[in-house]
Design a protein around this motif. Sequence first.
Motif, PDB file in Angstrom:
ATOM      1  N   LEU A  43       0.958  -1.285  -0.019  1.00  0.00           N
ATOM      2  CA  LEU A  43      -0.089   0.044   0.044  1.00  0.00           C
ATOM      3  C   LEU A  43       0.681   1.346  -0.051  1.00  0.00           C
ATOM      4  O   LEU A  43       0.459   2.403   0.085  1.00  0.00           O
ATOM      5  CB  LEU A  43      -0.891  -0.033   1.356  1.00  0.00           C
ATOM      6  CG  LEU A  43      -2.000  -1.015   0.994  1.00  0.00           C
ATOM      7  CD1 LEU A  43      -2.781  -1.156   2.652  1.00  0.00           C
ATOM      8  CD2 LEU A  43      -2.928  -0.697  -0.094  1.00  0.00           C
ATOM      9  N   ALA A  44       2.203   0.867  -0.035  1.00  0.00           N
ATOM     10  CA  ALA A  44       2.893   2.198  -0.150  1.00  0.00           C
ATOM     11  C   ALA A  44       2.473   3.186  -1.122  1.00  0.00           C
ATOM     12  O   ALA A  44       2.518   4.399  -0.822  1.00  0.00           O
ATOM     13  CB  ALA A  44       4.486   1.927  -0.231  1.00  0.00           C
ATOM     14  N   PRO A  45       2.369   2.797  -2.311  1.00  0.00           N
ATOM     15  CA  PRO A  45       2.040   3.876  -3.453  1.00  0.00           C
ATOM     16  C   PRO A  45       0.674   4.735  -3.348  1.00  0.00           C
ATOM     17  O   PRO A  45       0.762   5.865  -3.528  1.00  0.00           O
ATOM     18  CB  PRO A  45       1.858   3.032  -4.682  1.00  0.00           C
ATOM     19  CG  PRO A  45       2.610   1.895  -4.260  1.00  0.00           C
ATOM     20  CD  PRO A  45       2.615   1.398  -3.015  1.00  0.00           C
ATOM     21  N   LEU A  46      -0.096   4.030  -2.611  1.00  0.00           N
ATOM     22  CA  LEU A  46      -1.332   4.802  -2.191  1.00  0.00           C
ATOM     23  C   LEU A  46      -1.200   5.637  -0.898  1.00  0.00           C
ATOM     24  O   LEU A  46      -1.654   6.582  -0.991  1.00  0.00           O
ATOM     25  CB  LEU A  46      -2.536   3.704  -1.963  1.00  0.00           C
ATOM     26  CG  LEU A  46      -3.742   4.072  -1.128  1.00  0.00           C
ATOM     27  CD1 LEU A  46      -4.431   4.786  -2.197  1.00  0.00           C
ATOM     28  CD2 LEU A  46      -4.781   2.772  -0.879  1.00  0.00           C
ATOM     29  N   PHE A  47      -0.351   5.330  -0.242  1.00  0.00           N
ATOM     30  CA  PHE A  47      -0.157   6.098   0.957  1.00  0.00           C
ATOM     31  C   PHE A  47       0.785   7.378   0.413  1.00  0.00           C
ATOM     32  O   PHE A  47       0.269   8.275   0.951  1.00  0.00           O
ATOM     33  CB  PHE A  47       0.902   5.358   2.020  1.00  0.00           C
ATOM     34  CG  PHE A  47       0.445   4.501   2.891  1.00  0.00           C
ATOM     35  CD1 PHE A  47      -0.634   3.646   2.592  1.00  0.00           C
ATOM     36  CD2 PHE A  47       0.801   4.675   4.322  1.00  0.00           C
ATOM     37  CE1 PHE A  47      -1.055   2.914   3.587  1.00  0.00           C
ATOM     38  CE2 PHE A  47       0.248   3.699   5.134  1.00  0.00           C
ATOM     39  CZ  PHE A  47      -0.902   3.156   5.139  1.00  0.00           C
ATOM     40  N   LEU A  48       1.773   7.337  -0.524  1.00  0.00           N
ATOM     41  CA  LEU A  48       1.985   8.384  -1.198  1.00  0.00           C
ATOM     42  C   LEU A  48       1.049   9.444  -1.705  1.00  0.00           C
ATOM     43  O   LEU A  48       1.021  10.645  -1.701  1.00  0.00           O
ATOM     44  CB  LEU A  48       3.234   7.926  -2.077  1.00  0.00           C
ATOM     45  CG  LEU A  48       4.353   7.565  -1.445  1.00  0.00           C
ATOM     46  CD1 LEU A  48       5.332   7.065  -2.676  1.00  0.00           C
ATOM     47  CD2 LEU A  48       5.172   8.528  -0.464  1.00  0.00           C
ATOM     48  N   ILE A  49       0.189   8.795  -2.550  1.00  0.00           N
ATOM     49  CA  ILE A  49      -0.822   9.449  -3.375  1.00  0.00           C
ATOM     50  C   ILE A  49      -1.660  10.250  -2.328  1.00  0.00           C
ATOM     51  O   ILE A  49      -2.088  11.467  -2.352  1.00  0.00           O
ATOM     52  CB  ILE A  49      -1.870   8.738  -4.170  1.00  0.00           C
ATOM     53  CG1 ILE A  49      -0.962   8.042  -5.254  1.00  0.00           C
ATOM     54  CG2 ILE A  49      -2.891   9.302  -4.864  1.00  0.00           C
ATOM     55  CD1 ILE A  49      -1.559   6.960  -6.086  1.00  0.00           C
TER      56      ILE A  49
END
Length: 222
Positions: A43-49
């Motif tokens: 979920l790291a990419p979603l966290f960044l967004i």
Amino acid sequence: MEYISYDTKKIIIDEHLQQQRVIYHSCKRCFDLFFSSVGLVLLAPLFLIISFAIKVEDPKGSVFYSQTRIGENEKPFRMFKFRSMVSDADELLPTLLKENEVDGAMFKIKKDPRVTKIGKFIRKYSIDELPQLLNVFIGNMSLVGPRPPLPREVKYYTQYDKQRLAVKPGCTGLWQVTMRNDVGFRGMVHLDLEYIVRSSWKLDIYIILRTCIVFMRPNSAY
């Protein structure tokens, strides 16, 4: 599988029986540790967004919001969430307490003026709760369990209500995936105690699957 008979007779937790369930609780901790680790990576990419969107709307506040909650055996801990409210939300709370729409030791209003635009979106899909995977990894929360209350809420708990603090609080639970905002405080307590009494791998998997459905088809969360 139906678990919403929240108006039935009182439930009394057998603490001795709960302590004897060593295998279930040990395996549950291993399950929590594995899936929280995997979840945080995937979920790291979603966290960044989401972090970028929160900062764009309200640059003054932080991306994450930590709050003292009461966990297992009434032990306080810091719970993490994505910030879904304006940066001075805590200071504004006293002026809104009289508008509480939930009975008992809990505060909720459907049209909370402190919630930001991105906050409404991430709350609707329960995305604001995802940073609690860090709490699960640390060990002060589980993937499945009762909602962790605020200290000011616990001050008004009866001994019966405090039974819901006999286990680790969870990111999701029976109350969240069934009735959530459709019942008051008493209904939530009953569903939490019902979970503690009936807790099993079958019920945990059922709740996790229902949580996944909530992400795709939001319930009445606010």
